[in-house]
Design a protein around this motif. Structure first.
Motif, PDB file in Angstrom:
ATOM      1  N   THR A  50     -17.962 -25.614   5.507  1.00  0.00           N
ATOM      2  CA  THR A  50     -18.248 -26.769   4.672  1.00  0.00           C
ATOM      3  C   THR A  50     -17.256 -26.808   3.514  1.00  0.00           C
ATOM      4  O   THR A  50     -16.731 -25.768   3.091  1.00  0.00           O
ATOM      5  N   PRO A  51     -16.979 -27.983   2.939  1.00  0.00           N
ATOM      6  CA  PRO A  51     -16.065 -28.055   1.791  1.00  0.00           C
ATOM      7  C   PRO A  51     -16.518 -27.207   0.611  1.00  0.00           C
ATOM      8  O   PRO A  51     -15.681 -26.758  -0.178  1.00  0.00           O
ATOM      9  N   ASP A  52     -17.820 -26.979   0.458  1.00  0.00           N
ATOM     10  CA  ASP A  52     -18.308 -26.172  -0.656  1.00  0.00           C
ATOM     11  C   ASP A  52     -17.836 -24.727  -0.576  1.00  0.00           C
ATOM     12  O   ASP A  52     -17.814 -24.018  -1.585  1.00  0.00           O
ATOM     13  N   GLN A  53     -17.493 -24.260   0.608  1.00  0.00           N
ATOM     14  CA  GLN A  53     -17.031 -22.885   0.769  1.00  0.00           C
ATOM     15  C   GLN A  53     -15.548 -22.716   0.463  1.00  0.00           C
ATOM     16  O   GLN A  53     -15.062 -21.595   0.377  1.00  0.00           O
ATOM     17  N   VAL A  54     -14.824 -23.814   0.292  1.00  0.00           N
ATOM     18  CA  VAL A  54     -13.359 -23.767   0.235  1.00  0.00           C
ATOM     19  C   VAL A  54     -12.872 -23.959  -1.196  1.00  0.00           C
ATOM     20  O   VAL A  54     -13.287 -24.895  -1.887  1.00  0.00           O
ATOM     21  N   GLU A  55     -12.000 -23.080  -1.647  1.00  0.00           N
ATOM     22  CA  GLU A  55     -11.404 -23.177  -2.968  1.00  0.00           C
ATOM     23  C   GLU A  55     -10.190 -24.104  -2.970  1.00  0.00           C
ATOM     24  O   GLU A  55     -10.033 -24.945  -3.852  1.00  0.00           O
ATOM     25  N   ARG A  56      -9.333 -23.973  -1.975  1.00  0.00           N
ATOM     26  CA  ARG A  56      -8.160 -24.840  -1.868  1.00  0.00           C
ATOM     27  C   ARG A  56      -7.636 -24.797  -0.436  1.00  0.00           C
ATOM     28  O   ARG A  56      -7.976 -23.904   0.345  1.00  0.00           O
ATOM     29  N   ILE A  57      -6.815 -25.781  -0.107  1.00  0.00           N
ATOM     30  CA  ILE A  57      -6.164 -25.865   1.195  1.00  0.00           C
ATOM     31  C   ILE A  57      -4.662 -25.874   0.968  1.00  0.00           C
ATOM     32  O   ILE A  57      -4.156 -26.641   0.149  1.00  0.00           O
ATOM     33  N   GLU A  58      -3.957 -25.036   1.692  1.00  0.00           N
ATOM     34  CA  GLU A  58      -2.502 -24.964   1.585  1.00  0.00           C
ATOM     35  C   GLU A  58      -1.884 -25.366   2.917  1.00  0.00           C
ATOM     36  O   GLU A  58      -2.286 -24.860   3.970  1.00  0.00           O
ATOM     37  N   ILE A  59      -0.930 -26.270   2.868  1.00  0.00           N
ATOM     38  CA  ILE A  59      -0.208 -26.718   4.055  1.00  0.00           C
ATOM     39  C   ILE A  59       1.246 -26.293   3.917  1.00  0.00           C
ATOM     40  O   ILE A  59       1.948 -26.734   2.999  1.00  0.00           O
ATOM     41  N   LEU A  60       1.708 -25.423   4.802  1.00  0.00           N
ATOM     42  CA  LEU A  60       3.093 -24.971   4.819  1.00  0.00           C
ATOM     43  C   LEU A  60       3.787 -25.616   6.008  1.00  0.00           C
ATOM     44  O   LEU A  60       3.395 -25.403   7.153  1.00  0.00           O
ATOM     45  N   ARG A  61       4.805 -26.425   5.743  1.00  0.00           N
ATOM     46  CA  ARG A  61       5.469 -27.167   6.804  1.00  0.00           C
ATOM     47  C   ARG A  61       6.497 -26.330   7.558  1.00  0.00           C
ATOM     48  O   ARG A  61       6.915 -26.712   8.644  1.00  0.00           O
ATOM     49  N   ALA A  62       6.891 -25.200   7.001  1.00  0.00           N
ATOM     50  CA  ALA A  62       7.818 -24.298   7.687  1.00  0.00           C
ATOM     51  C   ALA A  62       7.291 -22.874   7.542  1.00  0.00           C
ATOM     52  O   ALA A  62       6.690 -22.530   6.516  1.00  0.00           O
ATOM     53  N   PRO A  63       7.470 -22.024   8.544  1.00  0.00           N
ATOM     54  CA  PRO A  63       6.909 -20.676   8.489  1.00  0.00           C
ATOM     55  C   PRO A  63       7.654 -19.775   7.519  1.00  0.00           C
ATOM     56  O   PRO A  63       8.824 -20.008   7.181  1.00  0.00           O
ATOM     57  N   THR A  64       6.971 -18.736   7.056  1.00  0.00           N
ATOM     58  CA  THR A  64       7.576 -17.678   6.259  1.00  0.00           C
ATOM     59  C   THR A  64       7.285 -16.345   6.927  1.00  0.00           C
ATOM     60  O   THR A  64       6.383 -16.227   7.756  1.00  0.00           O
ATOM     61  N   ALA A  65       8.035 -15.326   6.548  1.00  0.00           N
ATOM     62  CA  ALA A  65       7.847 -14.012   7.161  1.00  0.00           C
ATOM     63  C   ALA A  65       6.470 -13.452   6.834  1.00  0.00           C
ATOM     64  O   ALA A  65       5.856 -12.764   7.647  1.00  0.00           O
TER      65      ALA A  65
END
Length: 753
Positions: free
Chosen positions: A137-152
């Motif tokens: 549920t949204p209440d459980q989530v602090e933030r959402i991060e979208i990374l368009r390119a991968p990192t190591a």
């Protein structure tokens, strides 16, 4: 400088591995944490530390990240009062949810690419197999991060990108929030409640959360089939209805202890999710041409899902850097039983009984050492390095029984199946700002996955088949600021990413379509499903370019381009095969490597207040994102030889406004995905219509700590249509599905106790 960096990184990695060989490992994060603040900063007023999650803070995190990243904070997550996080994701830039009905969530995809191209993480760790984001549920989530390119550090199994769901964190302040919600869709109510409590006890911070829900749905659809040629030639129409109930319980905690004044920390995070569901459906079939198999099909299913997870983290200062360790254990179980009865004129023609019990145990050990390698006291020329590893082992067991007319089926394959998987990843990552104009981010990641499963029952498949994937992925990102004093910058990325074959696509054990008895033929639009042990991983080389501007008053303007060249493309192909589980040839759907493909696109985004753009305009928050995609699969004739499930684009338009002098705030969001047709193979096509979803919400703050939120999803409901075609020259079959949708109302009471 490069040689110095390599030696330093290797030295740090060797030191870290020696110290953690017998203990913990690191909890993977989505960005390199900053060093501990000096003592003066630690004594700053508390209010300066607690201003987080606002629009400016989110865009500031995005601006300062060397790798391209979008950050969505609490305010934007909770605006529309969504019942699941999947409903929230479909309003984010570049995200599509083709698997869900209009107005509801579905498996999220980036850049229009299908399942498996988008890496999904929870708190930086891969989500367990079988776990759906619809369970959060949204209440459980602090933030959402979208990374368009991968990192190591975050992982390279992200050809389309990465979505990281960060769960609620502990704060050094008291919090006691309660949300009570009631939804209404097609005359059915869906109640839910969620509670969050946070406080400190000495040096410990305690965060507890609990939620419960009950969702009811009444789904209707019409299916039209037309087949010419073959044994199943005919035309029929089927009206289907299904009544489903799903109830669940979420329990979670985050316990943090500060260890001294140097930023050392110990944290424990247990969580439990339990859901039970029941559904009953009926299908009335009218046959216009050909032989009627039945005129009524009834199904009843009962199931449950349990996921238990315990994560422990340890962070401490070590030499010039910081050591982070993490150990995560998980248990999940899925049980389902179902019965299907087909009848004509009141007489039973065919019955099928099925039972599935799937269990998985996993243990993940990871570690990361972060150190400053250079830079002055003002942060100029800052240079940091990261070295780490991830080690994961899991065991999955499946018990499945299938009986038709009371006679057990697939006995040659056995009722039980077990598979063991081991994964090892090693990575080194360097972030360096050599001048005020440039910031560089370079990484190297090696990852290997070994899967060993039981024999599938196919001829020649004895013993325990083994599958091994090993991939080395170099990754480079750069940010260039033409004028360091301005808030404009250019991003560049050159990456290598990959997609591993799913376990279900590797094991050749068949899963017959329950609408066609195994002693007879089936159709190409209702094939049996089976795996392919010879599958190879997809490997993609990618380029990303972006121009960004961050106005001083907040917000962002962004324009980006991306290109991916994919090798060993995986595609599900249906073909007529002579099989061991039936006395007649059957159409079987298997995933195969079919060659190479290319995808590219343009992504535009704007976000800010209207009065920043036009003098005298109201202080309305505006946001808009437009993504355009193109793809081509080599070896398939056009047109429509695109990647599976990739639309031509997606559009999001939204606005939020708070009326001054009143306790009211409201918003509107429009999401549009155009329809498209995809050629899956030389004999298969799939077509879906466009989707337009309009959402509204109104927030009434009665007094501090008490508010009502009314939201309406899918305000202008439309029927959703899809079409599947098959034509091999001798058999032509089409299957059209039409699914209506409804407005989803939700009223929520929000209390701060």
């Amino acid at each position: 400088m490069t040689a110095h960096l390599t030696r330093a990184a290797l030295l740090h990695a060797a030191t870290w591995l020696a110290l953690t060989a017998g203990g913990g490992a690191c909890f993977a994060q989505t960005e390199t944490p900053p060093p501990s603040p000096p003592a003066a900063a630690a004594s700053a007023p508390p209010q300066r530390v607690e201003i987080t999650g606002g629009r400016e803070a989110d865009t500031e995190q995005r601006r300062r990240s060397t790798a391209a990243k979008i950050v969505i904070g609490r305010e934007e997550i909770e605006q529309y009062g969504d019942s699941t996080i999947g409903e929230t994701l479909r309003r984010l830039p570049g995200v599509t949810t083709p698997g869900g009905r209009p107005g509801r969530g579905g498996p999220p995809r980036l850049r229009g690419l299908g399942n498996g191209y988008t890496q999904l993480l929870i708190d930086g760790e891969p989500i367990p197999r079988g776990f759906s984001l619809e369970s959060l549920t949204p209440d459980q989530v602090e933030r959402i991060e979208i990374l368009r390119a991968p990192t190591a550090e975050t992982g390279a199994r992200a050809i389309a990108g990465t979505i990281n769901i960060v769960l609620r964190e502990g704060y050094r302040r008291r919090l006691n929030d309660l949300r009570l919600g009631l939804g209404l869709e097609h005359g059915l109510t869906t109640p839910g409640a969620f509670w969050t409590w946070n406080d400190t006890v000495g040096d410990a911070t305690v965060n507890l959360n609990a939620g419960t829900f009950l969702r009811r749905s009444d789904d209707r659809s019409r299916v039209e089939s037309d087949t010419t040629g073959g044994d199943e030639a005919g035309t029929w129409t089927e009206d289907r209805s299904s009544l489903s109930t799903r109830g669940g319980l979420n329990l979670g905690a985050r316990l943090q202890w500060r260890l001294g004044t140097g930023g050392d920390m110990l944290m424990l995070s247990p969580s439990l999710f339990r859901a039970e569901n029941r559904s009953q459906s009926a299908a009335l079939r009218a046959t216009a041409r050909g032989q009627a198999r039945y005129d009524l099909a009834e199904e009843a299913w009962d199931g449950s899902f349990t996921n238990l997870r315990l994560n422990g983290q340890w962070r401490q200062r070590l030499g010039p850097g910081r050591l982070e360790s993490s150990l995560t254990g998980g248990l999940w179980r899925s049980e389902n039983t179902g019965r299907r009865v087909e009848s004509a004129a009141g007489a039973v023609l065919h019955t099928q009984d099925e039972a599935n019990d799937t269990r998985e145990r996993s243990l993940r050990l990871s570690g990361k050492y972060t150190a400053l390698l250079g830079g002055d006291a003002d942060g100029k020329g800052e240079h940091s390095g990261v070295a780490g590893f991830e080690l994961e082992a899991s065991r999955r067991t499946e018990a499945r029984s299938l009986a038709q007319g009371g006679v057990p089926q697939l006995t040659d394959f056995g009722d039980n199946l077990a598979a063991d998987s081991q994964r090892l990843a090693l990575y080194v990552q360097d972030e360096w700002a050599p001048t005020p104009n440039w910031a560089l981010h370079v990484g190297l990641r090696w990852e290997g996955i070994r899967t060993v499963g039981d024999a599938s029952g196919e001829p020649g498949d004895g013993g325990r088949p083994e599958h091994l994937d090993r991939v080395l992925t170099p990754l480079a990102h750069a940010v260039w600021k033409p004028d360091p004093a301005s808030r404009s910058q250019v991003r560049m990325s050159l990456t290598r990413s990959w997609k591993a074959p799913g376990l279900g696509n590797l094991i050749a054990r068949p899963r017959p379509d329950d609408r066609y008895p195994l002693d007879g033929p089936n159709t190409p639009t209702a094939p049996d499903r089976a795996g392919n042990p010879e599958l190879k991983p997809e490997l993609a080389t990618g380029i990303d370019l972006a121009l960004e501007h961050y106005p001083s008053g907040g917000g962002v303007f962004s324009a980006s381009l991306f290109h991916r060249r994919i090798r060993d493309l995986q595609r599900t192909v249906t073909a007529l095969e002579t099989v061991t589980w039936s006395p007649v040839p059957r159409y079987v759907s298997r995933t195969r490597n079919i060659g190479e493909a290319t995808t590219q696109g343009v992504e535009l985004e704007a976000k800010g207040r209207a009065d920043q753009w036009w003098a005298g305009a109201p202080r309305t928050e505006l946001r808009a994102s437009l993504s355009l995609f193109r793809s081509r699969v080599d070896g398939l004739p056009g047109p429509d030889n695109r990647l599976d499930e990739q639309a031509d684009g997606t559009l999001n338009l939204g606005a939020d406004h708070a009326w001054r002098g009143t306790p009211l705030k409201g918003g509107v969001n429009l999401n549009w995905v155009p329809g498209y047709r995809t050629r899956l193979s030389e004999t298969q096509w799939v077509q879906v219509d466009d989707r337009r979803v309009l959402d509204l919400y109104l927030l009434w703050t009665v007094q501090p700590g008490l508010a009502w939120r009314l939201s309406a999803g899918n305000v202008v409901p439309r029927d959703s249509e899809s079409l599947r075609d098959y034509d091999d020259g001798s058999v032509r079959s089409s299957l059209r599905s039409v699914t209506p949708s409804d407005i989803a109302w939700r009223l929520q009471l929000e209390l701060k106790l």
